[in-house]
Design an enzyme around this catalytic site. Structure first.
Site, PDB file in Angstrom:
ATOM      1  N   GLY A   1       0.802  -1.206   0.000  1.00 34.00           N
ATOM      2  CA  GLY A   1       0.000   0.000   0.000  1.00 34.00           C
ATOM      3  C   GLY A   1       0.839   1.262   0.000  1.00 34.00           C
ATOM      4  O   GLY A   1       2.024   1.243  -0.324  1.00 34.00           O
ATOM      5  N   CYS A   2       0.201   2.364   0.408  1.00 33.26           N
ATOM      6  CA  CYS A   2       0.880   3.658   0.344  1.00 33.26           C
ATOM      7  C   CYS A   2       1.575   3.946   1.668  1.00 33.26           C
ATOM      8  O   CYS A   2       1.529   3.157   2.603  1.00 33.26           O
ATOM      9  CB  CYS A   2      -0.135   4.751   0.028  1.00 33.26           C
ATOM     10  SG  CYS A   2      -1.358   4.936   1.285  1.00 33.26           S
ATOM     11  N   ALA A   3       2.210   5.125   1.731  1.00 31.66           N
ATOM     12  CA  ALA A   3       2.988   5.482   2.917  1.00 31.66           C
ATOM     13  C   ALA A   3       2.128   6.023   4.046  1.00 31.66           C
ATOM     14  O   ALA A   3       2.636   6.320   5.119  1.00 31.66           O
ATOM     15  CB  ALA A   3       4.049   6.514   2.543  1.00 31.66           C
ATOM     16  N   HIS A   4       0.838   6.174   3.812  1.00 33.40           N
ATOM     17  CA  HIS A   4      -0.048   6.692   4.848  1.00 33.40           C
ATOM     18  C   HIS A   4      -0.388   5.584   5.837  1.00 33.40           C
ATOM     19  O   HIS A   4      -0.950   4.556   5.467  1.00 33.40           O
ATOM     20  CB  HIS A   4      -1.318   7.248   4.213  1.00 33.40           C
ATOM     21  CG  HIS A   4      -2.336   7.689   5.202  1.00 33.40           C
ATOM     22  ND1 HIS A   4      -3.585   7.133   5.262  1.00 33.40           N
ATOM     23  CD2 HIS A   4      -2.302   8.618   6.176  1.00 33.40           C
ATOM     24  CE1 HIS A   4      -4.279   7.713   6.231  1.00 33.40           C
ATOM     25  NE2 HIS A   4      -3.515   8.617   6.801  1.00 33.40           N
TER      26      HIS A   4
ATOM     27  N   TRP B   1       2.627   9.570  -1.234  1.00 29.64           N
ATOM     28  CA  TRP B   1       1.485   8.671  -1.220  1.00 29.64           C
ATOM     29  C   TRP B   1       1.753   7.376  -1.982  1.00 29.64           C
ATOM     30  O   TRP B   1       1.447   6.288  -1.529  1.00 29.64           O
ATOM     31  CB  TRP B   1       0.310   9.406  -1.838  1.00 29.64           C
ATOM     32  CG  TRP B   1      -1.000   8.842  -1.467  1.00 29.64           C
ATOM     33  CD1 TRP B   1      -1.262   7.899  -0.537  1.00 29.64           C
ATOM     34  CD2 TRP B   1      -2.243   9.194  -2.038  1.00 29.64           C
ATOM     35  NE1 TRP B   1      -2.586   7.636  -0.473  1.00 29.64           N
ATOM     36  CE2 TRP B   1      -3.219   8.429  -1.392  1.00 29.64           C
ATOM     37  CE3 TRP B   1      -2.652  10.087  -3.019  1.00 29.64           C
ATOM     38  CZ2 TRP B   1      -4.562   8.524  -1.711  1.00 29.64           C
ATOM     39  CZ3 TRP B   1      -3.990  10.180  -3.322  1.00 29.64           C
ATOM     40  CH2 TRP B   1      -4.924   9.407  -2.673  1.00 29.64           C
TER      41      TRP B   1
END
Lengths: 160, 386
Positions: free
Chosen positions: B354-357, B384
């Site tokens: 997934g993303c870095a969030h 992101w």
């Protein structure tokens, strides 16, 4: 309070809340909601149409189902489009709306169905980019807005 | 109807102390009580002061309002110097509505339920009930914390004493925990969740009223995925059921209404989260154990032993025989690339896609995996997708 009593109380709360909220929706007569009706006899699943506003979806019509599951209002309902929508917060496979308000961790029992529908309208116009489920749509929305507008309006027109 | 009560008479004029058992009419008032005592002891009724829960009671107080039980003892005090004007002024000054004495709710362990409670006053030193408080309790802190209200004890006569307050269950007379967020629904307001008008409601001080059944269901639904958050100094607690309201339950005794099984599960999960968050918290890697504990930093050689199964292991690599030294560069690179600690609560976090969030499920913070700081708008634009 026994487990049976607790389950009975939960069901009583659910029925009274749903009855009250449907009455409120009918009374308030929100102009953006129409054809709100129950589509399953034994389940609390409702179908309705939303008339979009704002820049992107002016006067476009979306059909959705609202599944008020067995543990409402202590668990959030499911909101699902009946057709494809090109939107960062709508799952491209299941067409389910993934809103922060509808996450279990953010859900509060005193949130009403009307609040959910109002939140839906806000989300259609302003996607929540913090947790996208359609990565392509989110990418387009950030880096290629023209492409996003083109794809989303095309797909929306297809169902009107 | 008639009830039997125990009376302690302190006669300061003659220096006498007497214990009596008296049949009283529960529908009568304090004046009737003092007249009955006068018949037995010949002490004039206008010279007697009735002390209960650390206060002089007004003569018009109804006996029923005092929530008397067979274990209750009332003290009648005859002061050494008697002045009608002085007594009148004192009585008028201290007069309060004594029906407040029965308006508390407690969690009774014996009854395993939310029950009406009663407040009792004791001497800090000798635990006697013959206590006269010097001022009224004004709020919850006055009765829940110690050394708040000065008092005079008729038993030990020591100066500088404080009153000690305790709550008891009205049904079974056991000591019980006060529930500060539970109160009677005096205005018959509707529950915000089910619109029912219940007699007993939860109110976290924000006036968002929830009946005890809906609050129980709310707690159980949050327990299912552990939606409790750590809010020092209250511990793992929960927000008001109303959307947008940030009031929290300030005493975890309220969670007993979930039932004993669910409350134990809450305690276990809260403890596990606390250990996961603390740098000195560790979970035993033995497959048959799973115990969690804190290790102490003295004489630290990097190894710990589980207090339950006595498995000894290296805390860094969780192996009986340490393999830290043989860790190759590729392993270290993988660990550095995929793991971080939450910048707010320091819980260990592994990113597996997934993303870095990152949304921390322990403290609820949104943070950036790359920056290791709170999620900002620039993180959203720049980090992101990578």
């Amino acid at each position: 309070m026994s487990t049976l009593q607790a389950a009975a109380h939960g069901r009583i709360v659910q029925l009274s809340r749903i009855r009250k909220e449907i009455a409120d929706l009918a009374k308030n007569k929100r102009r953006f909601i129409k054809d709100f009706r129950k589509i399953e006899k034994c389940k609390d699943i409702f179908q309705f149409k939303i008339i979009g506003d704002g820049v992107l979806y002016k006067n476009m019509i979306f059909t959705l189902t609202l599944d008020v599951n067995v543990e409402y209002p202590f668990k959030p309902p499911y909101l699902k489009f009946c057709h494809n929508v090109y939107h960062p917060n709508v799952d491209p496979v299941t067409c389910e709306l993934c809103s922060p308000m509808l996450l279990q961790e953010n859900w509060k029992p005193e949130t009403t169905m009307e609040d959910v529908l109002l939140n839906l309208i806000v989300l259609l116009n302003e996607p929540d980019l913090s947790r996208p489920v359609n990565i392509d749509a989110a990418h387009d929305y950030i880096h290629n807005k023209v492409e996003f507008v083109k794809k989303s309006t095309e797909l929306a027109k297809k169902w009107n | 109807m008639s009830d039997e009560i125990s009376i302690l008479i302190q006669d300061r004029k003659t220096g006498q102390r007497r214990n009596l058992t008296l049949n009283i009419n529960i529908t009568g008032n304090i004046e009737d009580l003092t007249k009955d005592v006068e018949k037995l002891t010949e002490i004039p009724s206008d010279e007697l002061e009735v002390v209960f829960c650390g206060k002089k009671l007004s003569k018009s107080t109804i006996m029923r309002d005092l929530s008397l039980t067979p274990a209750t003892q009332i003290m009648l005090l005859r002061p050494k110097f008697n002045s009608h004007n002085e007594n009148g002024a004192t009585t008028a000054k201290i007069t309060t509505d004594s029906s407040i004495l029965g308006s508390f709710y407690v969690w009774c362990k014996n009854c395993d339920d939310v029950k009406r409670g009663k407040l009792r006053v004791y001497c800090q030193k000798c635990s006697s009930t013959s206590v006269l408080v010097k001022s009224e309790p004004q709020n919850w802190s006055d009765v829940l914390k110690s050394k708040r209200i000065p008092a005079v004890c008729e038993e030990c006569c020591t100066p500088g004493l404080f009153a000690e307050f305790k709550f008891k269950c009205l049904a079974c007379n056991d000591p019980a925990a006060a529930l500060t967020h539970v109160r009677g629904n005096w205005q018959m307001t509707e529950c915000c969740v089910c619109d029912g008008k219940e007699k007993v409601i939860f109110d976290l001080g924000c006036n968002h009223i929830t009946c005890q059944f809906c609050f129980r269901d709310y707690l159980l639904s949050q327990l299912e995925r552990f939606g409790f958050v750590n809010q020092p100094p209250h511990g793992f607690t929960i927000f008001c059921p109303y959307p947008g309201c940030n009031r929290v339950v300030q005493d975890v005794h309220h969670f007993h209404i979930m039932g004993q099984t669910s409350y134990s599960e809450y305690q276990r999960k809260a403890t596990e989260r606390l250990i996961a968050v603390d740098d000195k918290g560790v979970t035993c890697p033995n497959v048959s154990c799973g115990q969690s504990f804190f290790w102490e930093p003295y004489d630290d050689d990097g190894r710990s032993q589980c207090p339950d199964c006595f498995f000894s292991f290296c805390r860094k690599c969780f192996e009986r025989n340490c393999v830290c030294q043989s860790e190759d560069d590729l392993t270290r690179t993988t660990i550095d690339a995929t793991t971080r600690r939450c910048p707010k609560c320091h819980v260990a976090t592994e990113r597996n896609g997934g993303c870095a969030h990152i949304h921390c499920t322990s403290c609820g913070m949104d943070w950036c995996f790359k920056c290791k700081t709170e999620w900002k708008e620039e993180c959203q634009w720049d980090h992101w997708f990578n």
